[in-house]
Scaffold this motif. Sequence first.
Motif: not given
Length: 631
Positions: A72-77, A80-87, A95-97, A108-117
Amino acid sequence: MSCLALSLQPANGSDILLQTREWFPPACALVAVSSFRETRLAFAASKHHHQTTSSSADSIASLGDDPLAASSGQLIVGVESRFRVVYRLVNSIYVLGITTADHDNSINVFECIHIVNQAVSVVVTACRGVDVTPEKLARKYAEVYMALDIVLRGVSNIRLAAMLSAMHGDGIAKMVHSAVDTENKIRGAESWRGLEVLAVDHDVAIAAFNSTAFELPPETIAAGDEVAASLAPAVQGDERDQKEVEEEIEAEKDPFAASEKINQPPELVDGFKKNKDPSAADLQLALATLDMTQLPPAEATQSTHIAVEGFEGKYGGIEFLDEKQASLNEAFEGFSDAWGGGLDASEFVGTKKEKKSEGLGGLELLQTGPDPPKAAAAGTPLEELVGKTEMKGPEMNIVEEISVEFRESLLARVALKGVVYLKTLPTKTSGDKETEFSFKVEGTSAVKRFIMQNSRISNLGNGMFHVRTAASDEPLPILKYSLQPRLTPLPLRVRLVQRHTGSLLSVMIQYVSNPELPAPLTDVTFVVQLPLDPTLLKVSPKAVLNRSEKELKWHVPEIPLNGPSGRLRVRMPVDSNEEDGGEEIEVVAYVKFSWQGNRSLSGVSLRPASEGVADFYEVNHRYESGVYMCN
């Protein structure tokens, strides 16, 4: 609303599934997913290259495993329009969020991690174990699609458990339509049919209890009278008070009879007569019973002496606070709100902003030029009474904010955000009547993206929108949009030139107006952030110096459309330190302006849905500067 999209991406092969919210464009999600794949492949290629080489520097740079090969981890891609991908990696499936890359902690990044879980739980349940493969997902594709759609909008742990249990049994219908009943059963809550019977019985019991009368036996009443007589004995003065009340009632029987009280001498409490000449002994006796408050010493009433560097004075016992603004690195690090940030529907909040407190931080009141002209917004009371007119119907206007950054004379980046406000009739006038009408938006060729508030407005297609909302006393934001950077008009072009020769720093600002503006800009303020506190300044034309903030301000009453370029100059001595390695002194300039008129800066306009029908009234639009700077 932290997670914007969910995706299933195999380690090798094409994407399996992409699930987005309604208002989030799938194209943006595809860009983020594709950028994640490219970054993952680039990491894998660089790791393979480092393993095949024998260089010590390369081996040090590639210490550790591939970060994207972890569980698991996070990555900013994005650029011009930057997004954070939680995988999370399950067997060979990522499984990508996807969410926005925030820099002000608004997501709230932790809420995004919870949805990915939760999405990982759905995938593992669909494949009956951690051996997740694209073939197994294809067999339960419909169940996985609907489950991820529900998870993306937020579910509780109870609902998720019921969905997972119904995935291989009751199917999609049980998974989607049994949300409320499932949670009630698991929590042990009663259904409404059972609660309705209990509520009726409760109301009947209350009515019966209210109609019941209780009688006390005479023995209890007599015992209570004896106890009351023993606790509160009769006072001797009660008979005298009763006689006085009877005399007053007899004397006031005739309301038009003259009262005899005016002939009686004035008396105080308990028959003490008023004495006009009190003796000294009486005064001493009265003062002896009072607590005299000690007066503060004479030094406490004097004003506080505040010494400022290069300036001394007494400011009247007031504590002055110095509010420091955020540094330039914090203001422009990454992708801030001034430069886009992906218009989020959660930005529909109140428009009230707290007014910044203004204090005497240094030399704010000392200026070398005349006072700037005050805004003509507040007129005389007679003008306000005559100019105020009642609203004929709902009013709409556009408020735009443009942020620009110049580097010397080159345009580095630009962003324009616009908000369409609706002001309904006041609640006192309209009552409970809803405001409902249709309108269309024109001049949208340069618009990059639109978002709308679904609770008040709906899209009819071809630039047509329908509004239905309750009355409100405050303006309501119903539409937000941003322009493409290459099609954004610049109201003012600014150039900053600085020269550092020896111990002398010279700065010049050149500005010129856009000739295609609807009207010339007025009341423009130029602010230069000085690198240090100046000891000697030479400015042209005259300016205002704020020594505490190290700012120099020019006020330009009007900039003509087709006039020559204006120049602002400042020269100051600085200490040249050759031991610092010859670091260049950085000077930053800001521009602040605002304009109000009958057309917007971007060219976006509002029109009625049908010609000849005035469903709403278009009032003056406004555009203002956001972060308008030059460095």
